[in-house]
Write an enzyme that holds these catalytic residues in place. Structure first.
Site, PDB file in Angstrom:
ATOM      1  N   ASN A   1       0.728  -1.072   0.035  1.00  0.00           N
ATOM      2  CA  ASN A   1       0.035  -0.002  -0.053  1.00  0.00           C
ATOM      3  C   ASN A   1       0.772   1.244   0.107  1.00  0.00           C
ATOM      4  OD1 ASN A   1       0.245   0.957   2.603  1.00  0.00           O
ATOM      5  ND2 ASN A   1      -0.818  -0.900   3.268  1.00  0.00           N
ATOM      6  N   CYS A   2       0.020   2.175  -0.272  1.00  0.00           N
ATOM      7  CA  CYS A   2       0.735   3.578  -0.538  1.00  0.00           C
ATOM      8  C   CYS A   2      -0.046   4.647   0.185  1.00  0.00           C
ATOM      9  CB  CYS A   2       0.682   4.027  -2.039  1.00  0.00           C
ATOM     10  SG  CYS A   2       1.558   2.722  -2.958  1.00  0.00           S
ATOM     11  N   VAL A   3      -0.230   4.384   1.523  1.00  0.00           N
ATOM     12  CA  VAL A   3      -0.635   5.450   2.599  1.00  0.00           C
ATOM     13  C   VAL A   3       0.719   6.307   2.677  1.00  0.00           C
ATOM     14  CG1 VAL A   3      -2.458   4.285   3.442  1.00  0.00           C
ATOM     15  CG2 VAL A   3       0.009   3.999   4.623  1.00  0.00           C
TER      16      VAL A   3
END
Lengths: 356, 394, 76
Positions: B207-209
């Site tokens: 993920n790319c938070v």
């Protein structure tokens, strides 16, 4: 090169500035060269500091005409900031105001205005329960002081130490520099990782040992507004005041400051208050006008007039009075609870609470 | 390997990675060591190179671990939330990966790939590189051997307080996914899982938070809460189990997840539970729901969170709060700004720098220095508690 | 005091001259008055005029008590 002599502006109220007591509380700002009153002690406690000028302003003048008073104060100070660099003041100190509410507001307001207008650091000192603390602590550095003038030397010592750090641009922290937290969040490096701190805090919590949460939930101490009065024509109204209006002679000996009690006084048969029947025992404002006509604080005459005309049902036959002057929040809360119980018991449905 | 030193042949690694995925267009491989004047930008994931000995199932057998080494993947921006790692200077204090010797992969993919496919290429390349770099470990004698507690020894410590760990994973689709034992974590959660499985690489980040509070694969591999609880197990507490759960996007799903996770935690009958987090904003709601539900069930909670209190620290820090959250660990204000001085070497697509979350509009200055919020630094405010950073009131 | 009375379910209007404090402490119905030493009067006015001012303030206070509000409201 920064010189190690610092020029400072000091700000005082009429009392500490030596210009008079409560009767002079309406005094507009004046600027005097050099130090005054506590400023002289401050200079002794703060090596390298020189008070260039002292700004003195009446408590009521600043608290009631804040905008105008600030403009006047800033214009008085402006010449100090247009001169040669070396002559410019590098810091403003106000107070300490201890638990005095109006003085606290004046100190907070002037610190904030000076910092904004002239870009110099400013600080003051107050007792943590001074009502001005919640108004100004976010913007203004407030050193924690004792409740009254007995704590003058300690307060000035702490203010001088904090001022020194500000001038030398050193890092400051509330507990080590004894100032009131400003509610600002700042990152620091802890000796331990978050995971280790979490396990330790959980062990403490499970053992019922004291621990400090690293993020306290914001408190919203708000009360849901009570429903409005449905039928004004039938309502039973009560008067409550923190303005210190009591029967002549102060039968309950309510204190002029930091009151420990409230009084319950009859209104039956009275159509108005007068200087013969009532007086003010409030120590936080000039009582001249309230003593001459107590209706100016507890407007019984107007209330009775409106009652007769049927603007509302009836006036409760007692009123409740205390002095809201450096009164702690906890104390005020307990007064409020007790008064509320009595009002409920007596079937009161609406309240006008007057404050000074 | 030469003794305890890994010798990596970039050409061989390159051929291996290019050969297994034709979607990779170009690939640069570099080394970034602690203290060097190096900045990595648009970092997507960090993975520790490990080698699992023998043919054991997850959570059993022996895992060979290479300390102080990591694979770092960089590439064109996909989600706006890729991060920065500085190997020296003030920024290095905030990232754990300034302390590892990093094998940096700069990956460019072929044209026309969807963002999901793009993310997948990078994720798989990173994992493959970590496997490649870890392989030589099979022939090395370990310096130190750690053993993870098994469920059986819990009964030995009945005199100690029972502690569980509640481990939420971000699983919101669209570059916000996490994988558990190879499956997307948006299904099958919450569930119980053993610490041995978790520390055996059960969780992979996809993920790319925001970089600061993204739990990279490396963080999952080294989960510090699990390490602390295993260390204290039998000493000051009895570590009774872990529940992994998810942070879904709909309120009803959040409520269901909170109820399900709390139920599983209660099945472990703990006295206390530690709750970590990933991401910010809506995950605050998940965390607060978990705290409320568990506290109301009489289980003491401590939760880790970062804050978004504004650059001046004056704003309210969390999107959601609850009165029961009386024991919070704050791992830092992600909005606090920092100026990163210019670096001699930059790895990653420089053009995309200003698009990173946490980058200010004019953040990139003429002299090459960069003003950003901590938000942009990989792992700066990690909510597994990996870092010593803390936020306090002043 | 204001909040405790309101907490008991009795609508209360807080008549005071320093409105920001009232807002900070959390009063809901706020009636701004003239000045600290004489909230319901102005010694510079003639007696009749001053009484009229006082009466107007009390009327405003009664109106505030009869007004439904969502949150903190200053009745100026």
């Amino acid at each position: 090169m920064m010189s190690d002599r610092y020029r400072i502006i000091h700000c005082l109220n009429q009392f500490f500035g030596g210009l008079g007591g409560e009767t002079e509380a309406g005094l507009a700002p004046v600027l005097q060269k050099g130090s005054r009153g506590p400023g002289q002690l401050l200079e002794r406690l703060f090596p390298g500091a020189e008070i260039a000028a002292t700004l003195i302003c009446g408590d009521n003048y600043m608290a009631t005409n804040t905008e105008t008073a600030l403009e006047e104060a800033l214009s008085l100070l402006a010449p100090y900031f247009t001169g040669a660099e070396a002559e410019r003041p590098s810091l403003l100190m106000a107070g300490p105001a201890f638990a005095a509410g109006r003085y606290g507001i004046a100190c907070g307001a002037i610190c904030q205005a000076i910092a904004e207008r002239f870009g110099i650091p400013a600080l003051t000192g107050m007792f943590p329960e001074n009502p001005a603390v919640s108004l100004y602590r976010k913007e203004v550095l407030i050193v924690r002081t004792a409740q009254d003038v007995m704590g003058m030397e300690a307060a000035l010592r702490d203010m001088a130490s904090l001022a020194g750090k500000l001038l030398r641009r050193e890092e400051i922290l509330p507990e080590q520099d004894n100032y009131l937290v400003q509610g600002r969040r700042r990152n620091v490096f802890d000796p331990e990782t978050g995971a280790r701190r979490a396990v330790r805090m959980l062990l403490q919590k499970m053992r019922h040992e004291p621990f400090v949460s690293e993020y306290a939930m914001p408190t919203f101490d708000r009360v849901t507004p009570a429903a409005p009065v449905a039928d004004m024509g039938k309502v039973r109204l009560a008067l409550v005041t923190s303005g210190g209006i009591v029967p002549q002679g102060n039968p309950d000996r309510i204190q002029a400051a930091s009151a420990q009690s409230f009084g319950t006084y009859p209104l039956k048969g009275l159509s108005a208050l007068s200087s013969v029947t009532h007086q003010s025992v409030h120590g936080g404002y000039d009582p001249t006008w309230a003593n001459a006509d107590p209706n100016r604080v507890l407007p019984l005459d107007a209330v009775r007039e409106l009652e007769t005309e049927g603007a509302f049902g009836s006036l409760h036959e007692f009123y409740y009075a205390t002095v809201g002057n450096a009164t702690s929040v906890a104390m005020a809360r307990s007064f409020g609870r007790e008064i509320a119980q009595r009002l409920l018991a007596d079937g009161v449905q609406a309240v006008i609470l007057t404050s000074t | 390997m030469e003794g305890k030193t890994l010798i990596l042949e970039p050409g061989a690694l390159r051929a291996f990675l290019m050969g297994r995925d034709e979607r990779i267009k170009t690939l640069e491989i570099s080394l970034a060591r602690p203290g060097e004047s190096v900045r990595m930008i648009c970092v997507k994931d960090v993975i520790a190179p490990w080698w699992k000995m023998g043919d054991f199932q997850s959570g059993a057998g022996r895992l060979q671990v290479l300390r102080n080494c990591a694979v770092v993947t960089c590439g064109r921006i996909v989600g706006f939330q890729e991060g920065i790692i500085d190997m020296s200077g003030p920024g290095a204090l905030y990232s754990p990966f300034a302390g590892t010797i990093n094998i940096v992969l700069e990956v460019e993919v072929v044209a026309g790939l969807s963002p999901h496919a793009h993310e997948e290429v990078l994720r798989e390349a990173g994992l493959a590189a970590a496997t490649f770099a870890g392989q030589p470990l099979r022939d090395v004698e370990a310096d130190e051997i750690l053993t993870w507690p098994s469920e059986a020894d819990s009964s030995m410590f009945s005199h100690l307080p029972r502690v569980a760990y509640l481990y939420p994973l971000l699983s919101q689709g669209l570059l916000h996914d996490t994988y558990v034992l190879g499956e997307n974590a948006n299904a099958g959660l919450p569930r119980l899982i053993s610490p041995a499985q978790l520390l055996d690489g059960a969780i992979i980040s996809g993920n790319c938070v925001s970089a600061c509070d993204k739990n990279t694969t490396y963080h999952h591999q080294h989960n510090p809460i699990l390490h602390e609880l295993c260390r204290e197990h039998g000493q000051s507490l009895n570590f009774v189990g872990t529940v992994i759960t998810h942070e879904p996007t709909r309120l009803a799903a959040k409520e269901a997840a909170a109820a399900g996770a709390s139920e599983l935690i209660r099945s472990l009958a703990p006295d206390g539970v530690i709750i970590s987090k990933e991401g910010f904003g809506n995950p605050d709601t998940d965390q607060m729901m978990l705290i409320r539900t568990l506290e109301q069930a009489g289980i003491k909670t401590v939760a880790l969170t970062d804050e978004y209190a504004g650059p001046d620290g004056c704003s309210q820090s969390l999107a959601d709060v609850t009165a029961e959250a009386d024991a919070m660990i704050s791992v830092g204000n992600a909005n606090e700004r920092i100026v990163l001085p210019p670096m001699q070497r930059i790895y990653g697509p420089v053009k995309d720098l200003n698009k990173l979350a946490g980058a200010c509009p004019q953040g990139l200055r003429q002299d090459g220095s960069l003003e950003i919020e901590l938000q942009g630094i990989m792992g700066a405010t990690n909510q597994l508690g990996f870092q010593p950073l803390r936020c306090r009131e002043v | 005091m204001v909040k405790e009375i309101e907490r008991a379910g009795i609508p209360v209007v807080h008549a005071c001259s320093i409105v920001p404090i009232s807002l900070t402490v959390g009063s809901n119905r706020i009636l701004p008055t003239i000045a600290i030493p004489h909230p319901f009067g102005d010694p510079e006015m003639g007696l009749a005029e001053e009484k009229g001012l006082r009466r107007a303030l009390v009327e405003k206070g009664l109106k505030a008590l009869a007004t439904g509000i969502e949150g903190q409201t200053v009745f100026s």
